[in-house]
Design a protein around this motif. Structure first.
Motif, PDB file in Angstrom:
ATOM      1  N   ALA A  12       0.839  -1.203   0.000  1.00  0.00           N
ATOM      2  CA  ALA A  12       0.000   0.000   0.000  1.00  0.00           C
ATOM      3  C   ALA A  12       0.872   1.249   0.000  1.00  0.00           C
ATOM      4  N   ARG A  13       1.942   1.233   0.784  1.00  0.00           N
ATOM      5  CA  ARG A  13       2.846   2.395   0.808  1.00  0.00           C
ATOM      6  C   ARG A  13       3.511   2.590  -0.550  1.00  0.00           C
ATOM      7  N   GLU A  14       3.945   1.490  -1.164  1.00  0.00           N
ATOM      8  CA  GLU A  14       4.570   1.578  -2.490  1.00  0.00           C
ATOM      9  C   GLU A  14       3.578   2.085  -3.538  1.00  0.00           C
ATOM     10  N   PHE A  15       2.332   1.623  -3.443  1.00  0.00           N
ATOM     11  CA  PHE A  15       1.301   2.072  -4.372  1.00  0.00           C
ATOM     12  C   PHE A  15       1.105   3.584  -4.266  1.00  0.00           C
ATOM     13  N   VAL A  16       1.016   4.086  -3.052  1.00  0.00           N
ATOM     14  CA  VAL A  16       0.822   5.527  -2.846  1.00  0.00           C
ATOM     15  C   VAL A  16       2.031   6.298  -3.356  1.00  0.00           C
ATOM     16  N   LYS A  17       3.234   5.800  -3.066  1.00  0.00           N
ATOM     17  CA  LYS A  17       4.453   6.474  -3.549  1.00  0.00           C
ATOM     18  C   LYS A  17       4.484   6.500  -5.079  1.00  0.00           C
ATOM     19  N   LYS A  18       4.125   5.362  -5.697  1.00  0.00           N
ATOM     20  CA  LYS A  18       4.142   5.273  -7.152  1.00  0.00           C
ATOM     21  C   LYS A  18       3.130   6.239  -7.774  1.00  0.00           C
ATOM     22  N   GLN A  19       1.936   6.300  -7.203  1.00  0.00           N
ATOM     23  CA  GLN A  19       0.913   7.205  -7.713  1.00  0.00           C
ATOM     24  C   GLN A  19       1.325   8.666  -7.540  1.00  0.00           C
ATOM     25  N   ALA A  20       1.949   8.968  -6.419  1.00  0.00           N
ATOM     26  CA  ALA A  20       2.414  10.340  -6.187  1.00  0.00           C
ATOM     27  C   ALA A  20       3.499  10.704  -7.199  1.00  0.00           C
ATOM     28  N   GLU A  21       4.400   9.773  -7.474  1.00  0.00           N
ATOM     29  CA  GLU A  21       5.466  10.030  -8.455  1.00  0.00           C
ATOM     30  C   GLU A  21       4.878  10.217  -9.851  1.00  0.00           C
ATOM     31  N   THR A  22       3.899   9.385 -10.200  1.00  0.00           N
ATOM     32  CA  THR A  22       3.239   9.510 -11.504  1.00  0.00           C
ATOM     33  C   THR A  22       2.548  10.862 -11.624  1.00  0.00           C
ATOM     34  N   ALA A  23       1.859  11.279 -10.574  1.00  0.00           N
ATOM     35  CA  ALA A  23       1.185  12.582 -10.584  1.00  0.00           C
ATOM     36  C   ALA A  23       2.202  13.707 -10.716  1.00  0.00           C
ATOM     37  N   LYS A  24       3.328  13.552 -10.052  1.00  0.00           N
ATOM     38  CA  LYS A  24       4.389  14.570 -10.124  1.00  0.00           C
ATOM     39  C   LYS A  24       4.931  14.681 -11.551  1.00  0.00           C
ATOM     40  N   VAL A  25       5.175  13.533 -12.181  1.00  0.00           N
ATOM     41  CA  VAL A  25       5.685  13.527 -13.558  1.00  0.00           C
ATOM     42  C   VAL A  25       4.654  14.139 -14.510  1.00  0.00           C
ATOM     43  N   ARG A  26       3.382  13.793 -14.326  1.00  0.00           N
ATOM     44  CA  ARG A  26       2.338  14.350 -15.191  1.00  0.00           C
ATOM     45  C   ARG A  26       2.201  15.855 -15.002  1.00  0.00           C
ATOM     46  N   ALA A  27       2.339  16.297 -13.766  1.00  0.00           N
ATOM     47  CA  ALA A  27       2.276  17.745 -13.520  1.00  0.00           C
ATOM     48  C   ALA A  27       3.440  18.446 -14.204  1.00  0.00           C
ATOM     49  N   ALA A  28       4.627  17.835 -14.153  1.00  0.00           N
ATOM     50  CA  ALA A  28       5.802  18.411 -14.828  1.00  0.00           C
ATOM     51  C   ALA A  28       5.592  18.430 -16.339  1.00  0.00           C
ATOM     52  N   ASP A  29       5.030  17.337 -16.882  1.00  0.00           N
ATOM     53  CA  ASP A  29       4.747  17.282 -18.319  1.00  0.00           C
ATOM     54  C   ASP A  29       3.727  18.339 -18.722  1.00  0.00           C
ATOM     55  N   LEU A  30       2.703  18.498 -17.899  1.00  0.00           N
ATOM     56  CA  LEU A  30       1.685  19.507 -18.171  1.00  0.00           C
ATOM     57  C   LEU A  30       2.302  20.901 -18.166  1.00  0.00           C
ATOM     58  N   HIS A  31       3.164  21.148 -17.199  1.00  0.00           N
ATOM     59  CA  HIS A  31       3.828  22.453 -17.125  1.00  0.00           C
ATOM     60  C   HIS A  31       4.709  22.669 -18.351  1.00  0.00           C
ATOM     61  N   ALA A  32       5.483  21.651 -18.714  1.00  0.00           N
ATOM     62  CA  ALA A  32       6.353  21.775 -19.896  1.00  0.00           C
ATOM     63  C   ALA A  32       5.517  22.000 -21.154  1.00  0.00           C
ATOM     64  N   GLY A  33       4.403  21.283 -21.265  1.00  0.00           N
ATOM     65  CA  GLY A  33       3.516  21.466 -22.418  1.00  0.00           C
ATOM     66  C   GLY A  33       2.942  22.865 -22.473  1.00  0.00           C
ATOM     67  N   SER A  34       2.550  23.390 -21.319  1.00  0.00           N
ATOM     68  CA  SER A  34       1.999  24.751 -21.307  1.00  0.00           C
ATOM     69  C   SER A  34       3.078  25.770 -21.657  1.00  0.00           C
TER      70      SER A  34
END
Length: 158
Positions: free
Chosen positions: A35-57
């Motif tokens: 469960a801890r790994e799942f939360v960490k993985k999802q947080a990392e994925t969200a972080k990467v997507r936010a960075a991609d969104l920022h770069a795209g903008s």
């Protein structure tokens, strides 16, 4: 009355004892590693997507900025060309008036007028060709630029 109140409180405590015990156990309960790994993985994925969104903008903003500055530059160039054409037309008109004023006969005046009309027609045809070529080039460059800019913006998402 105090005894009745205490008895009532004891009854309430007993009734909620399972809930209280559950909260105590919940505080001490260990979260499984998965469960801890799942939360960490999802947080990392969200972080990467936010960075991609920022770069795209940022890319979109750069594309818009580039397109707008190019448009402003082209608009200024077109405005200068129009001003230059108006000035040249005025010069030609006054030169024609000057030549007409120097005519010594009606035949000479008709010939001067005819030459002026022919020259103005040639200038208009020349300007029309230049404008058509310029607009064609501008449209082709604009389409190429738009295609390149869309490729830059959407290359990472595709």
């Amino acid at each position: 009355m105090t005894t009745e109140t205490n008895a009532m409180m004891d009854t309430v405590k007993e009734a909620f004892a399972p809930v209280t015990d559950a909260f105590k156990n919940l505080q001490n309960m260990e979260v499984p590693e998965a469960a801890r790994e799942f939360v960490k993985k999802q947080a990392e994925t969200a972080k990467v997507r936010a960075a991609d969104l920022h770069a795209g903008s940022e890319k979109v903003t750069a594309v818009i900025e580039s397109a707008v500055s190019g448009s402003v530059s082209e608009a200024a160039k077109i405005s200068r060309n129009i001003q230059q054409a108006i000035y040249q037309d005025a010069e030609a008109f006054f030169a024609g008036i000057d030549r007409l004023a120097s005519a010594r006969s009606i035949n000479e005046a008709v010939q001067i007028q005819s030459d002026m009309v022919r020259a103005r027609g040639e200038v208009l045809v020349s300007r029309a060709k230049a404008t058509t070529e310029y607009l064609g080039k501008l449209v082709a460059e604009g389409a190429k630029s738009a295609q390149d800019n869309f490729a830059k913006v959407y290359s990472k998402t595709a």
